[in-house]
Design a protein around this motif. Structure first.
Motif: not given
Length: 281
Positions: A108-112
């Protein structure tokens, strides 16, 4: 006053946001109609395995995503498959907000970060289980401190600490996200068993399956070059040793070490019974 918004206010979001309200924060909840109706009709009740329920009223609960506007801090609690859509909404309404992902999973962090170039992004691990035993009531069934990293906004930390929610701020969140992922493998097994978490863990054959699942997860982490952190103070390898014990010994360890009430179960099982999609295909 700092505006904190919980985006994806389901069981985890309502519990965390409710505790922030208890801690004096200005919190807006954004979620589905059924949660809004439940909170409007019954208030927001919070309980946990070692404390009685408290009830909050006059909760600001919205279903219109335009309510993201003006958010200083966003606690993101949507399921992982909805992260792309949530990021697009944040970019449209609050692109400069501090976004904290309280989500399961390791991507999720890389997507955000890719979707929100002007936002501050922090990861978080929610180590405890939250279910909704009745409309508007959110129950925490297990122990553990929230883990946020590498930084966290002071208004959010202050509210959680005032509400006696333990929080640790860490420099490297990735290893903790992987540790939670390995522990969360039990969610699928609990869903297949169809009963409380404790009932499954008290059966050695159940634990044998879970041990194999975690061992496989550790092998994937090693292949990815990830150093898995501890979870509630224990490395997954230690959990494997504990779960491999015979039932009589495991029961003693469970009663002394593991804080989990007799009704706690995975939210994935709740999703199955309510006909909702889960985070696993």
């Amino acid at each position: 006053m700092t505006q904190i918004t919980i985006l994806g206010a389901g069981s985890i979001g309502c519990y965390l946001g409710g505790r922030m309200v208890e801690g004096g924060a200005n919190v807006r909840f954004i979620g589905r109609d059924r949660y809004k109706a439940a909170v409007a009709d019954h208030g927001l009740s919070l309980s946990q395995f070692d404390a009685p329920a408290t009830r909050l009223t006059d909760i600001d609960f919205q279903t219109d995503m335009a309510a993201l506007a003006g958010s200083d801090i966003i606690g993101l609690c949507v399921k992982s498959q909805d992260t792309d859509d949530a990021a697009a909404l944040i970019q449209a309404h609050a692109p400069m907000a501090w976004v904290i992902s309280f989500q399961n999973g390791v991507s999720n962090l890389s997507v955000l970060r890719q979707a929100l170039p002007n936002a501050t992004i922090s990861g978080a691990v929610v180590p405890f289980n939250v279910t909704s035993p009745s409309p508007g009531h959110f129950h925490r069934g297990t122990a553990g401190d929230l883990i946020i990293g590498p930084t966290a906004p002071e208004p959010l930390l202050s509210a959680l600490k005032t509400a006696d929610v333990g929080v640790q701020v860490v420099d490297d969140i990735d290893g903790h996200l992987w540790a939670k992922l390995l522990v969360n493998l039990n969610n699928a097994l609990n869903t297949l068993s169809g009963g409380p978490l404790r009932d499954g863990l008290m059966q050695r054959d159940y634990r044998r399956v879970l041990v194999q699942m975690i061992e496989e997860g550790l092998s994937v982490a090693r292949a990815e070059g990830v150093t898995v952190a501890t979870f509630n103070g224990r490395h997954p390898n230690a959990l494997l040793k504990i779960m491999s014990k015979p039932d009589w010994l495991y029961r003693i360890i469970m009663d002394r070490v593991v804080k989990i009430d007799r009704t706690a179960r995975s939210s994935m099982l709740d999703d199955l019974e309510l006909g909702r999609s889960s985070e696993l295909d």
